[in-house]
Write an enzyme that holds these catalytic residues in place. Structure first.
Site, PDB file in Angstrom:
ATOM      1  N   CYS A  56     -16.592  -2.782  25.832  1.00 24.67           N
ATOM      2  CA  CYS A  56     -16.009  -1.556  25.323  1.00 24.67           C
ATOM      3  C   CYS A  56     -14.740  -1.821  24.510  1.00 24.67           C
ATOM      4  O   CYS A  56     -13.781  -2.388  25.046  1.00 24.67           O
ATOM      5  CB  CYS A  56     -15.708  -0.629  26.488  1.00 24.67           C
ATOM      6  SG  CYS A  56     -14.817   0.861  26.016  1.00 24.67           S
ATOM      7  N   TRP A  89     -21.944   3.051  34.205  1.00 22.95           N
ATOM      8  CA  TRP A  89     -21.407   1.698  34.339  1.00 22.95           C
ATOM      9  C   TRP A  89     -21.695   1.137  35.734  1.00 22.95           C
ATOM     10  O   TRP A  89     -21.292   1.706  36.742  1.00 22.95           O
ATOM     11  CB  TRP A  89     -19.902   1.703  34.111  1.00 22.95           C
ATOM     12  CG  TRP A  89     -19.488   2.018  32.708  1.00 22.95           C
ATOM     13  CD1 TRP A  89     -18.919   3.176  32.268  1.00 22.95           C
ATOM     14  CD2 TRP A  89     -19.612   1.167  31.564  1.00 22.95           C
ATOM     15  NE1 TRP A  89     -18.683   3.100  30.911  1.00 22.95           N
ATOM     16  CE2 TRP A  89     -19.093   1.881  30.453  1.00 22.95           C
ATOM     17  CE3 TRP A  89     -20.103  -0.120  31.359  1.00 22.95           C
ATOM     18  CZ2 TRP A  89     -19.046   1.344  29.170  1.00 22.95           C
ATOM     19  CZ3 TRP A  89     -20.063  -0.663  30.083  1.00 22.95           C
ATOM     20  CH2 TRP A  89     -19.545   0.063  29.010  1.00 22.95           C
ATOM     21  N   THR A 130     -16.178   6.877  32.063  1.00 23.90           N
ATOM     22  CA  THR A 130     -15.813   5.934  31.009  1.00 23.90           C
ATOM     23  C   THR A 130     -14.920   4.818  31.537  1.00 23.90           C
ATOM     24  O   THR A 130     -14.320   4.915  32.601  1.00 23.90           O
ATOM     25  CB  THR A 130     -15.062   6.662  29.883  1.00 23.90           C
ATOM     26  OG1 THR A 130     -13.872   7.268  30.425  1.00 23.90           O
ATOM     27  CG2 THR A 130     -15.932   7.746  29.250  1.00 23.90           C
ATOM     28  N   VAL A 131     -14.825   3.762  30.755  1.00 18.25           N
ATOM     29  CA  VAL A 131     -13.817   2.721  30.928  1.00 18.25           C
ATOM     30  C   VAL A 131     -12.912   2.780  29.701  1.00 18.25           C
ATOM     31  O   VAL A 131     -13.358   3.208  28.643  1.00 18.25           O
ATOM     32  CB  VAL A 131     -14.459   1.316  31.045  1.00 18.25           C
ATOM     33  CG1 VAL A 131     -15.125   1.138  32.382  1.00 18.25           C
ATOM     34  CG2 VAL A 131     -15.442   1.046  29.906  1.00 18.25           C
ATOM     35  N   GLU A 146      -7.593   7.327  29.622  1.00 15.81           N
ATOM     36  CA  GLU A 146      -7.458   7.412  28.173  1.00 15.81           C
ATOM     37  C   GLU A 146      -6.755   6.145  27.680  1.00 15.81           C
ATOM     38  O   GLU A 146      -5.559   5.930  27.927  1.00 15.81           O
ATOM     39  CB  GLU A 146      -6.659   8.659  27.772  1.00 15.81           C
ATOM     40  CG  GLU A 146      -6.256   8.736  26.315  1.00 15.81           C
ATOM     41  CD  GLU A 146      -7.415   8.502  25.361  1.00 15.81           C
ATOM     42  OE1 GLU A 146      -7.317   7.574  24.518  1.00 15.81           O
ATOM     43  OE2 GLU A 146      -8.428   9.231  25.457  1.00 15.81           O
ATOM     44  N   SER A 147      -7.490   5.296  26.971  1.00 16.38           N
ATOM     45  CA  SER A 147      -6.973   3.972  26.620  1.00 16.38           C
ATOM     46  C   SER A 147      -5.709   4.026  25.779  1.00 16.38           C
ATOM     47  O   SER A 147      -4.810   3.199  25.938  1.00 16.38           O
ATOM     48  CB  SER A 147      -8.048   3.169  25.885  1.00 16.38           C
ATOM     49  OG  SER A 147      -8.356   3.755  24.634  1.00 16.38           O
ATOM     50  N   TYR A 193     -19.352   4.870  16.040  1.00 14.95           N
ATOM     51  CA  TYR A 193     -20.170   5.581  17.025  1.00 14.95           C
ATOM     52  C   TYR A 193     -20.823   6.815  16.412  1.00 14.95           C
ATOM     53  O   TYR A 193     -21.986   7.126  16.691  1.00 14.95           O
ATOM     54  CB  TYR A 193     -19.321   5.967  18.235  1.00 14.95           C
ATOM     55  CG  TYR A 193     -18.991   4.777  19.109  1.00 14.95           C
ATOM     56  CD1 TYR A 193     -19.851   4.381  20.122  1.00 14.95           C
ATOM     57  CD2 TYR A 193     -17.833   4.034  18.890  1.00 14.95           C
ATOM     58  CE1 TYR A 193     -19.564   3.293  20.914  1.00 14.95           C
ATOM     59  CE2 TYR A 193     -17.539   2.935  19.677  1.00 14.95           C
ATOM     60  CZ  TYR A 193     -18.401   2.565  20.682  1.00 14.95           C
ATOM     61  OH  TYR A 193     -18.127   1.464  21.463  1.00 14.95           O
TER      62      TYR A 193
END
Length: 325
Positions: A56, A89, A130-131, A146-147, A193
């Protein structure tokens, strides 16, 4: 079409609008770690844990900041399995997957799937699984998924603990960084995406053209100066780079982003090499995990799950970026 939509929604938790365009949902866990704990989450050694996928690009951002900021002994980490199907996942782990793909399993709780961490304290959770996930081992809750927010916490919150004060979001460059982040996110990070998951020809063509217009704009910027913002590497560079590093091996073919290869962009390509060669960064890249995940998990796009061999790549080839200083 119905089968494709079902697979996309179940295995990638995506949302496709009536025009066939992929719409990314917002992250829902948005708490913050602070140095003084005023947020309710204080920066402490050993308290926090990252759940990530090496595949990811969003999770990859957090791995880079964990490396750059010297946080590997401060924040522990679990790596999911590259295969992701209807249950999301997976934390499947064995000696073979550890060797080939760097999996670790869930050494905190022994979870079979990451979804267990989401539903543990939020059984009515309706968002995406999510990751990355930033987990608080003390309170046993998700702090943030949230990255873009996680990397800013890693950038500053633990400085007093590590003594590492390198700043990738310096105040004097924030407006420039924010502007580049917007261009890169809309056109490139999310653009690949929106191109790859498009379910109509019209949506695909619109988004693939926007993607390459954004890449052309970045190429123009890098033709004039070494860095995208100021005279130093900032978060804007790493947010772009995690997409670039996957582009030729995955997005070009798998997501049909095939107007050009990144290798054909003279300035972007050399810039990508320079960032790869920053000390420690190469160790955050797991190409086998990346390719296995995309090609073997998105079966609506690649029904037989065949992982292409791809071309060899010399990531330590000489680059020309120092001449741009």
């Amino acid at each position: 079409m119905e089968n494709i939509m079902t697979t996309l929604k179940s295995s990638w938790n995506t949302s496709i609008n009536k025009g066939g365009e992929y719409k990314r949902k917002d992250s829902q866990f948005r708490d913050v770690i602070t140095a003084d704990g005023s947020s309710g989450f204080k920066a402490e050694v050993g308290r926090y844990h990252l759940y990530v996928s090496h595949a990811c690009p969003w999770a990859h951002r957090t791995l880079i900041f964990r490396k750059l900021k010297g946080l590997e002994d401060v924040i522990s980490m679990s790596v999911v399995h590259p295969d992701m199907h209807n249950k999301g996942w997976s934390l499947q782990h064995d000696d073979e997957s550890a060797k080939l793909y760097g999996t670790t399993g869930d050494d905190l709780y022994g979870s079979a799937f990451l979804s267990e961490r989401y539903f543990d304290k939020a059984p009515d959770y309706q968002g995406n699984i999510t990751v990355p996930v930033l987990w608080d081992k003390k309170e046993q809750v998700i702090v943030n998924n949230e990255s873009s927010e996680i990397i800013r916490m890693l950038n500053t919150a633990f400085n007093d603990i590590t003594g590492n004060v390198d700043d990738y979001y310096p105040e004097n460059l924030r407006s420039d960084i924010d502007a580049v982040n917007e261009l890169v996110y809309q056109g490139i990070n999310n653009g690949v995406y929106k191109t790859g998951f498009a379910t109509t020809q019209e949506s695909y063509e619109e988004n693939v053209n926007k993607l390459f217009l954004a890449l052309d704009e970045v190429e123009t910027i890098l033709a004039k100066k070494r860095y995208l913002t100021g005279n130093q590497i900032t978060e804007a560079h790493w947010r772009l780079w995690t997409t670039l590093i996957r582009f030729d091996s995955v997005y070009h073919t798998h997501f049909k982003c095939n107007i050009r290869l990144i290798e054909s962009y003279h300035n972007i390509y050399n810039y990508m090499l320079e960032l790869y060669q920053v000390p420690g960064i190469a160790s955050t890249v797991h190409s086998a995990h990346i390719k296995r995940h995309y090609y073997a998990s998105h079966l609506s796009l690649n029904p037989f799950g065949i992982v292409p061999l791809g071309h060899s790549q010399d990531w330590f080839a000489a680059h020309n970026r120092a001449a741009m200083a």
